[in-house]
Design an enzyme around this catalytic site. Sequence first.
Site, PDB file in Angstrom:
ATOM      1  N   HIS A  63       0.851  -1.193   0.000  1.00  0.00           N
ATOM      2  CA  HIS A  63       0.000   0.000   0.000  1.00  0.00           C
ATOM      3  C   HIS A  63       0.882   1.236   0.000  1.00  0.00           C
ATOM      4  CE1 HIS A  63       0.859  -0.542   4.271  1.00  0.00           C
ATOM      5  NE2 HIS A  63       0.367   0.650   4.550  1.00  0.00           N
ATOM      6  N   HIS A  65       1.326   3.932   1.965  1.00  0.00           N
ATOM      7  CA  HIS A  65       1.811   4.683   3.109  1.00  0.00           C
ATOM      8  C   HIS A  65       3.335   4.704   3.045  1.00  0.00           C
ATOM      9  CE1 HIS A  65      -2.064   4.358   5.724  1.00  0.00           C
ATOM     10  NE2 HIS A  65      -2.053   5.441   4.966  1.00  0.00           N
ATOM     11  N   ASP A  67       5.887   4.471   4.975  1.00  0.00           N
ATOM     12  CA  ASP A  67       6.778   3.490   5.601  1.00  0.00           C
ATOM     13  C   ASP A  67       6.811   2.170   4.847  1.00  0.00           C
ATOM     14  OD1 ASP A  67       4.070   3.394   6.566  1.00  0.00           O
ATOM     15  OD2 ASP A  67       4.676   1.989   8.126  1.00  0.00           O
ATOM     16  N   HIS A  68       6.053   2.080   3.765  1.00  0.00           N
ATOM     17  CA  HIS A  68       6.059   0.871   2.947  1.00  0.00           C
ATOM     18  C   HIS A  68       6.553   1.122   1.521  1.00  0.00           C
ATOM     19  CE1 HIS A  68       3.761  -1.724   5.816  1.00  0.00           C
ATOM     20  NE2 HIS A  68       3.472  -0.522   6.290  1.00  0.00           N
ATOM     21  N   HIS A 143      -7.332  -1.616   5.531  1.00  0.00           N
ATOM     22  CA  HIS A 143      -6.546  -0.564   6.152  1.00  0.00           C
ATOM     23  C   HIS A 143      -7.204   0.773   5.827  1.00  0.00           C
ATOM     24  CE1 HIS A 143      -3.150   0.958   8.220  1.00  0.00           C
ATOM     25  NE2 HIS A 143      -2.466   1.376   7.175  1.00  0.00           N
ATOM     26  N   ASP A 213      -0.335  -4.040   6.732  1.00  0.00           N
ATOM     27  CA  ASP A 213      -1.207  -3.259   7.612  1.00  0.00           C
ATOM     28  C   ASP A 213      -2.686  -3.587   7.410  1.00  0.00           C
ATOM     29  OD1 ASP A 213       1.319  -2.204   7.733  1.00  0.00           O
ATOM     30  OD2 ASP A 213       0.654  -0.124   7.830  1.00  0.00           O
ATOM     31  N   HIS A 271       5.819  -5.049  12.392  1.00  0.00           N
ATOM     32  CA  HIS A 271       5.178  -3.739  12.276  1.00  0.00           C
ATOM     33  C   HIS A 271       4.824  -3.191  13.664  1.00  0.00           C
ATOM     34  CE1 HIS A 271       2.394  -0.547  10.834  1.00  0.00           C
ATOM     35  NE2 HIS A 271       3.186  -0.593   9.760  1.00  0.00           N
TER      36      HIS A 271
END
Length: 305
Positions: A63, A65, A67-68, A143, A213, A271
Amino acid sequence: METFNVHILGCGSALPTLLHSASCQVVEIRGKFFMVDCGECAQIQLRKSHVNFMKIGAILISHLHGDHCFGLIGLISTFGMLGRTAPLYIYAPQEYENLFKAQMNFFCKGLTFDVVFNGVDTTENTVIYDDRSLTIESIPLDHRISCCGFLFKEKQTLAHIKRDMIDFYNIPHYKINAIKQGEDWVTEDGEVVPNARLTFPADPARSYAYCSDTKYLPELHKMIKDVTLLYHESTYANEHADYGEKYFHSTAEQAAMVARDANAKQLLLGHYSSRYTNETILLDEAKKVFPNSILSNEGMIVSIK
């Protein structure tokens, strides 16, 4: 048995800490290397892991976000500086395509290799990659934005033929593959040698589910039934379950419930919220539900047996 390893490069959540890097893994299966998510520390962690940059054949993004995925463009740029020539395949949510192409045009002009974008429908459980040895399926998750996990499934190999039987019956090499596929052997005297005497069963096919997530999904286990190794986000302990509800994340206990219901062989937690300086509380809560749970950590290599 062929290699099937998961290299943990990052297992923290959105807020950077000195304990953990952002989400990133490398799945190594039968000589192929797939990066799963690409947080901003991916390149440093990849160097520490001693996985050759050039071996990465594809990158899967769960996805959008940061941090990914914040490490993706930088890594592609580095591939260019290292002189890569092999194509790189990107699997990411479909809505990323236009932005990805704009980033590539701005930051990564003149590459010596092709970058092939494959849009993923995160609402569908479908095969997104298929070759002779494995498939990768998308796993719809829940999410705050479009998000999916990935299920790596090794294809079943053929039975093993017994070497002493080859020698005893003088079986020619051109017949070995047919016997592995189930044929009996007929000797020159007409004796039928049953296949079961000639072979022993193939190693069971293995699988790995990466569930990024997501809030707790009671039906998730149906898509990953009997998975060998499950990575499931475990951002919070039970005392912070209300944050999980608010931000669409799971507790370690909920991750364990998914593993239990899926009949997984092992659960890998990750995570972690930055509030925890020691994740033992997460492991303890998971083990009460699913005893074969372990904590992920940077530099860890989990071998899937």
